[in-house]
Enzyme design. Structure first.
Site: not given
Length: 280
Positions: A72, A109
């Site tokens: 990420k 997210d």
């Protein structure tokens, strides 16, 4: 080249380890529901060292990627553009490829956490508690920036982690106070508790659930329910799990990658539930 080959569109989830990922189940369910018969979604074991080569080998059939740990942050230097949402926590979990070959990074997210809470009626909270201090905790803080009017207490195991979470709070505009993990049972009195810890970390807290708990968002989905989530539910508190987060962030990924205006949330959740039940 056949017409189906010409119109083939590809997507996948990358990470290490990746075999456990439910993302293929969710995205394939979305494609089936949306009638996207030429779309495929796979999983690939890719670590930080292999990521540049993997990205460099993709052709024009690729529409997007889902990224999990440890990629990420590692992907950011390899992108042409990063959304403000992803930049706010220095974490990209979604890459979309444009027709001219540009790589756009985003983070679903954060809005996924907010959407999951909103689905359960949690749109505002006077305060909150976060258990843990990893990447998901920073995303939780970013989501709380939009719904929490007061203080967020983050319970951590080390002063280094505490300092990191206070810094995230300053960057995200959230009033963050930190407390030692030995006091984590106190977190359960908050109107909203977000548990971002690994499996087993909160098991000892199950006996400390208050008589009238607020809302618990436990980001684990396997095994489920966790002892804390089960005890919380037994007391009548609202419980959200990791599948709620996984589905909501995946819906947003599908929308960004395919261009559809509304991802099929119900079909994706049903597919995820079925897959977890089969594993169990």
């Amino acid at each position: 080249m056949s017409q189906s080959q010409e119109h083939r569109r590809r997507a996948a989830v990358l990470g290490s380890p990746i075999a456990h990922s439910l993302s293929p189940v969710l995205h394939r369910a979305a494609y089936a529901e949306l009638g996207l018969g030429e779309w495929t979604y796979d999983r690939f074991e890719v670590d930080e060292a292999a990521l540049p080569g993997f990205l460099g080998g993709l052709d024009g059939s690729w529409a997007g990627l889902s990224l999990t740990m440890p990629l990420k942050r590692a992907v950011i230097p390899l992108l042409d553009e990063v959304s403000d949402t992803a930049a706010s926590v220095e974490a990209v979990n979604t890459v979309v490829f444009t027709e001219d070959g540009r790589r756009l990074g985003d983070n679903t997210d954060i809005p996924g956490i907010a959407a999951a809470l909103r689905e359960r009626g949690v749109t505002r909270t006077a305060s909150a508690a976060v258990l843990g201090a990893g990447a998901t905790a920073s995303s939780a803080l970013a989501a709380l920036a939009g719904i929490c009017s007061g203080e967020v207490i983050v319970y951590v195991r080390s002063e280094a982690r505490a300092a990191e979470m206070r810094e995230w709070g300053e960057r995200l505009g959230v009033a963050v106070r930190t407390a030692d993990w030995s006091r984590a049972a106190e977190a359960l009195a908050a109107p909203l508790v977000i548990a971002t810890t690994p499996a087993g970390a909160t098991d000892a807290l199950a006996g400390a659930v208050p008589e009238r708990p607020g809302a618990l968002f436990d980001v684990l989905y396997e095994p489920w329910p966790t002892p804390l989530a089960a005890a919380w539910s037994a007391r009548g508190g609202a419980v959200l799990g990791g599948l709620d987060l996984l589905v909501h962030q995946a819906v947003l990924q599908v929308e960004r990658m395919t261009g559809c205006s509304r991802g099929p949330l119900a079909a994706m959740r049903a597919a995820g539930e079925a897959a977890l039940a089969a594993r169990g």
